[in-house]
Design a protein around this motif. Structure first.
Motif, short mmCIF file in Angstrom:
data_model
loop_
_atom_site.label_atom_id
_atom_site.label_comp_id
_atom_site.label_asym_id
_atom_site.label_seq_id
_atom_site.Cartn_x
_atom_site.Cartn_y
_atom_site.Cartn_z
N ASP A 76 0.83 -1.21 0.00
CA ASP A 76 0.00 0.00 0.00
C ASP A 76 0.86 1.26 0.00
O ASP A 76 0.59 2.21 -0.74
CB ASP A 76 -0.92 -0.01 1.21
CG ASP A 76 -2.00 1.04 1.13
OD1 ASP A 76 -2.91 0.89 0.29
OD2 ASP A 76 -1.93 2.03 1.88
N SER A 77 1.90 1.27 0.82
CA SER A 77 2.80 2.41 0.87
C SER A 77 3.54 2.59 -0.45
O SER A 77 3.69 3.72 -0.95
CB SER A 77 3.81 2.23 2.02
OG SER A 77 4.74 3.29 2.04
N LEU A 91 2.52 1.82 -3.38
CA LEU A 91 1.60 2.24 -4.44
C LEU A 91 1.17 3.70 -4.32
O LEU A 91 0.52 4.22 -5.24
CB LEU A 91 0.36 1.35 -4.45
CG LEU A 91 0.56 -0.04 -5.05
CD1 LEU A 91 -0.65 -0.93 -4.76
CD2 LEU A 91 0.80 0.03 -6.55
N ALA A 92 1.50 4.35 -3.23
CA ALA A 92 1.12 5.76 -3.07
C ALA A 92 1.70 6.59 -4.21
O ALA A 92 2.91 6.61 -4.44
CB ALA A 92 1.61 6.28 -1.72
N ARG A 132 1.43 6.00 -7.33
CA ARG A 132 1.76 5.19 -8.50
C ARG A 132 0.49 4.62 -9.13
O ARG A 132 -0.46 4.27 -8.43
CB ARG A 132 2.68 4.02 -8.12
CG ARG A 132 4.11 4.41 -7.77
CD ARG A 132 4.94 3.15 -7.50
NE ARG A 132 6.36 3.44 -7.42
CZ ARG A 132 7.01 3.78 -6.32
NH1 ARG A 132 6.33 3.87 -5.17
NH2 ARG A 132 8.30 4.02 -6.34
N THR A 133 0.52 4.49 -10.44
CA THR A 133 -0.59 3.85 -11.15
C THR A 133 -0.42 2.35 -11.18
O THR A 133 -1.37 1.59 -10.99
CB THR A 133 -0.69 4.39 -12.59
OG1 THR A 133 -0.87 5.81 -12.55
CG2 THR A 133 -1.85 3.74 -13.34
N TYR A 151 -6.56 -0.12 3.20
CA TYR A 151 -5.49 0.04 2.21
C TYR A 151 -6.03 0.64 0.92
O TYR A 151 -6.27 -0.04 -0.07
CB TYR A 151 -4.81 -1.31 1.96
CG TYR A 151 -4.33 -1.95 3.25
CD1 TYR A 151 -3.28 -1.40 3.96
CD2 TYR A 151 -4.97 -3.08 3.77
CE1 TYR A 151 -2.85 -1.96 5.16
CE2 TYR A 151 -4.54 -3.65 4.95
CZ TYR A 151 -3.49 -3.08 5.64
OH TYR A 151 -3.07 -3.65 6.83
N ASN A 169 -4.70 2.60 -1.31
CA ASN A 169 -3.86 2.55 -2.51
C ASN A 169 -3.96 1.19 -3.20
O ASN A 169 -3.99 1.11 -4.43
CB ASN A 169 -2.41 2.87 -2.15
CG ASN A 169 -2.24 4.28 -1.65
OD1 ASN A 169 -2.89 5.21 -2.13
ND2 ASN A 169 -1.39 4.46 -0.64
N TRP A 202 -5.50 0.65 -6.98
CA TRP A 202 -4.70 -0.06 -7.99
C TRP A 202 -5.42 -1.31 -8.47
O TRP A 202 -5.47 -1.58 -9.68
CB TRP A 202 -3.33 -0.40 -7.40
CG TRP A 202 -2.64 -1.54 -8.06
CD1 TRP A 202 -1.92 -1.51 -9.22
CD2 TRP A 202 -2.60 -2.90 -7.61
NE1 TRP A 202 -1.43 -2.76 -9.52
CE2 TRP A 202 -1.84 -3.63 -8.54
CE3 TRP A 202 -3.12 -3.57 -6.50
CZ2 TRP A 202 -1.60 -5.00 -8.39
CZ3 TRP A 202 -2.88 -4.92 -6.36
CH2 TRP A 202 -2.12 -5.61 -7.30
#
Length: 210
Positions: free
Chosen positions: A145-146, A148-149, A151-152, A183, A185, A189
């Motif tokens: 999760d961190s 992906l912050a 990020r696509t 979560y 992010n 995603w």
């Protein structure tokens, strides 16, 4: 190429996602896990681990879902799921290995306890195992999760094998009651992955509800 698979298997889904995205034709041979076909001598001759998936490419038999993903990508000229440079490939591989060692381990426990047991009549979930799965999930999910912050996609600023590998761990998130609520992010995603044509075309039959 022949793919031995089961439609509800997340490991099988990984391979199907790659093959579908890359437009690789596969002869699909379903192995009925609910009746123990994976433990029969005929199948153990294909995959001695007694698991799915397994790929047979003109006599070259390969098991382990992420190895098959890599193989299919490497056989496809012009593909973009696997980078061609050393650092890019290492980055994708990092997430493939992390998925196998951490995220998939947590999800597998919860899928077994909260979904598979009910579907196969093996009794109620084991509270101790559910707690173990949730603890493993709580260790792994914050890492993804961190990451992906902002990020696509997981890596390389584009869709790669890493996305397909990880998303397959969440394929049964609903019936397995994976605790994704905290979560945001990951959920955002995963929503993007679920919009992909390959994801929609490889969707298994909807699981029955209790």
């Amino acid at each position: 190429m022949k793919l031995y698979f089961h439609p509800m298997s997340g490991n099988s889904r990984r391979v199907l996602l790659v093959a579908t995205h890359l437009d690789i034709p596969l002869e699909r041979i379903e192995v009925d896990l609910t009746t123990g076909k994976q433990r029969e001598t005929s199948y153990l001759g294909i995959n001695p681990n007694g698991r799915v998936p397994a790929l047979d490419d003109d006599g070259f038999v390969l098991w382990e879902s992420r190895a098959i993903m890599l193989y299919l990508a490497e056989k496809t000229p012009g593909q973009t799921l696997l980078p061609t440079d050393a650092r890019g490939r290492a980055d994708v591989n990092r997430w493939l290995f992390w998925c196998s060692a951490h995220m998939s381990q947590a999800a597998t426990v919860l899928v077994l306890e909260n979904f598979v047991k009910q579907r196969t009549g093996r009794g109620p979930p084991n509270p101790t195992e559910v707690a173990r799965g949730e603890a493993l999930f709580a260790q792994a999910a914050p890492v993804l999760d961190s990451h992906l912050a902002g990020r696509t996609w997981v890596t390389q600023e584009r869709l790669t094998l890493a996305d397909f590998s990880l998303a397959s761990s969440f394929a049964l998130a609903g019936p397995a009651r994976l605790p994704l609520g905290d979560y945001a992010n990951i959920r955002a995603w995963l929503g993007r992955v679920q919009e992909l044509e390959a994801w929609q075309r490889t969707a298994p039959p909807a699981p029955s509800r209790a």
